[in-house]
Design an enzyme around this catalytic site. Structure first.
Site, PDB file in Angstrom:
ATOM      1  N   THR A 139       0.812  -1.212   0.000  1.00  0.00           N
ATOM      2  CA  THR A 139       0.000   0.000   0.000  1.00  0.00           C
ATOM      3  C   THR A 139       0.847   1.264   0.000  1.00  0.00           C
ATOM      4  O   THR A 139       0.674   2.152  -0.848  1.00  0.00           O
ATOM      5  CB  THR A 139      -0.948   0.005   1.210  1.00  0.00           C
ATOM      6  OG1 THR A 139      -1.822  -1.133   1.140  1.00  0.00           O
ATOM      7  CG2 THR A 139      -1.788   1.266   1.232  1.00  0.00           C
ATOM      8  N   GLN A 175      -5.132  -1.586  -3.504  1.00  0.00           N
ATOM      9  CA  GLN A 175      -4.905  -0.271  -2.924  1.00  0.00           C
ATOM     10  C   GLN A 175      -4.003   0.535  -3.860  1.00  0.00           C
ATOM     11  O   GLN A 175      -3.010   0.015  -4.365  1.00  0.00           O
ATOM     12  CB  GLN A 175      -4.239  -0.383  -1.545  1.00  0.00           C
ATOM     13  CG  GLN A 175      -5.026  -1.186  -0.527  1.00  0.00           C
ATOM     14  CD  GLN A 175      -4.742  -2.671  -0.565  1.00  0.00           C
ATOM     15  OE1 GLN A 175      -4.166  -3.187  -1.516  1.00  0.00           O
ATOM     16  NE2 GLN A 175      -5.146  -3.373   0.486  1.00  0.00           N
ATOM     17  N   ASP A 198      -8.001   3.767  -1.106  1.00  0.00           N
ATOM     18  CA  ASP A 198      -6.890   4.356  -0.338  1.00  0.00           C
ATOM     19  C   ASP A 198      -6.304   5.590  -1.025  1.00  0.00           C
ATOM     20  O   ASP A 198      -5.088   5.740  -1.158  1.00  0.00           O
ATOM     21  CB  ASP A 198      -5.777   3.320  -0.106  1.00  0.00           C
ATOM     22  CG  ASP A 198      -6.199   2.195   0.826  1.00  0.00           C
ATOM     23  OD1 ASP A 198      -7.376   2.165   1.215  1.00  0.00           O
ATOM     24  OD2 ASP A 198      -5.355   1.359   1.157  1.00  0.00           O
ATOM     25  N   ASP A 225     -12.145   2.977   1.760  1.00  0.00           N
ATOM     26  CA  ASP A 225     -11.234   3.580   2.749  1.00  0.00           C
ATOM     27  C   ASP A 225     -10.425   4.719   2.137  1.00  0.00           C
ATOM     28  O   ASP A 225      -9.216   4.831   2.344  1.00  0.00           O
ATOM     29  CB  ASP A 225     -10.273   2.519   3.307  1.00  0.00           C
ATOM     30  CG  ASP A 225     -10.978   1.316   3.894  1.00  0.00           C
ATOM     31  OD1 ASP A 225     -12.124   1.465   4.357  1.00  0.00           O
ATOM     32  OD2 ASP A 225     -10.394   0.218   3.883  1.00  0.00           O
TER      33      ASP A 225
END
Length: 379
Positions: A139, A175, A198, A225
């Site tokens: 990530t 992500q 993300d 998210d």
């Protein structure tokens, strides 16, 4: 599964943004991240030029070759030490950029003042293989821009990651971070953050640092998210937009916030006078879920959303969800205060924890940012 309907953010990058949507506020779908196709006749606007440098510590970046550098990273590498200003001419900078911790007090300015014009973008994802074959980027490694230094300021710039799930439907590492910010006293004004999963990683360099960050009049979009991390971050007058998920047939499509605030930190994410809109069907998004990472199982995620308009895309009945059952959202620090809109309707009171008026007095930008007052600077 309807992957063929997936919007192409790369197509948007080449398009001219629609009139009146300077921060993507009027966009019906993913915000156009594109720049004007022709070089601007005055690439640095009112901010001088290499021939009329504002200060000895001002550098000029222009992809068309009229500045000191044609890439942002080259300018960052040259700006050693504290207090450098980078003026970015309109253009699309397709590169990854990293600002080391020792390059403190940096300021980046999009010269036109319109964040649509100045775009820093790349297309790495967590599942992208590392060049040396030692695994995948992860990530953090997917970030288009990474800022480790304290005192960083950006104005009028778009930070984007245009990796798309539809390109690699077999990948699990989806992500794709537009920017990861880790320094204390990091401020963003009139910026856009574009991605899917993300998008905006508002974090800290380590668990012991309660990094303060301030976002004013910014636009952030994504699905899963897409605002996450452990910083003490204030989002003032910002617009958050949830995207359609062509790869899914049912709710939920995703989550706006996923804070991972350290348990010892009394200040997490504060959203004030914001707006959450959606391109998805009504009720298909959760407002937040807590992220308790394996690296810090003592985290107590904290999110306060106040005086914010929550559109119909937010599930008003159950706006919060668990990321892991071992860390239920009810045990975290999620609160609301005087929100409006269909997504703020309190139909099940136990699912909408509210601050009292007395408690709300402790959830202000002044309380969260302490002796650092970026909101007092001239706008």
């Amino acid at each position: 599964m309807h992957r063929s309907a997936a919007p192409s953010r790369r197509g948007f990058l080449l398009a001219t943004a629609g009139a009146g949507a300077a921060l993507g506020l009027a966009a019906a779908g993913p915000a156009a991240a594109g720049t004007r196709p022709r070089p601007h006749p005055r690439p640095f606007g009112r901010y001088g030029s290499p021939a009329a440098r504002r200060t000895p510590r001002t550098l000029y970046v222009d992809p068309h070759g009229r500045g000191d550098f044609t890439s942002v990273q080259a300018a960052v590498d040259a700006a050693e030490g504290d207090g450098w200003t980078l003026v970015l001419a309109p253009g699309t900078y397709r590169e990854t950029v990293s600002v080391d911790a020792d390059r403190t007090g940096a300021t980046w300015i999009g010269a036109s003042g319109d964040p649509r014009d100045t775009v820093i973008v790349y297309d790495n994802a967590a599942g992208t293989p590392k060049p040396d074959g030692s695994g995948t980027l992860g990530t953090s490694g997917s970030a288009t821009t990474t800022v480790r230094a304290d005192g960083f300021t950006a104005r009028g710039i778009t930070f984007a990651n245009d990796w798309l799930r539809a390109d690699r439907p077999d990948w699990t590492g989806t992500q794709a971070v537009a920017i990861k910010v880790m320094g204390d006293r990091s401020a963003f004004r009139d910026c856009r953050f574009l991605g899917h999963q993300d998008t905006l990683y508002a974090d800290t360099r380590d668990l012991g640092l309660f990094a303060r960050q301030y976002y004013a009049r910014c636009y952030v979009e994504g699905d899963v998210d897409f605002v996450f991390g452990r910083a003490s971050a204030v989002y003032e007058d910002c617009h958050f937009r949830t995207l359609v998920r062509p790869d899914l047939d049912a709710a939920p499509y995703g989550f706006v916030f996923a804070p991972s605030t350290a348990g010892a930190n009394p200040r997490g994410y504060l959203v004030v006078r914001g707006r959450v809109s959606s391109g998805a069907p009504d009720g298909y998004y959760k407002l937040a879920r807590p992220w308790v990472p394996s690296s810090d199982t003592t985290a107590r995620p904290m999110l306060t959303v106040r005086e914010t308009h929550l559109g119909a895309g937010i599930d008003a009945v159950a706006p919060y969800a668990n990321m892991r059952d071992a860390h239920p959202w009810q045990d975290q620090r999620f609160r609301e205060y005087r929100n409006t809109g269909p997504g703020a309707a309190t139909t099940v009171p136990e699912n909408r924890p509210q601050l009292t008026r007395a408690e709300a007095a402790a959830h202000t930008r002044e309380a969260y940012l302490g002796d650092w007052r970026p909101y007092e600077r001239r706008r």
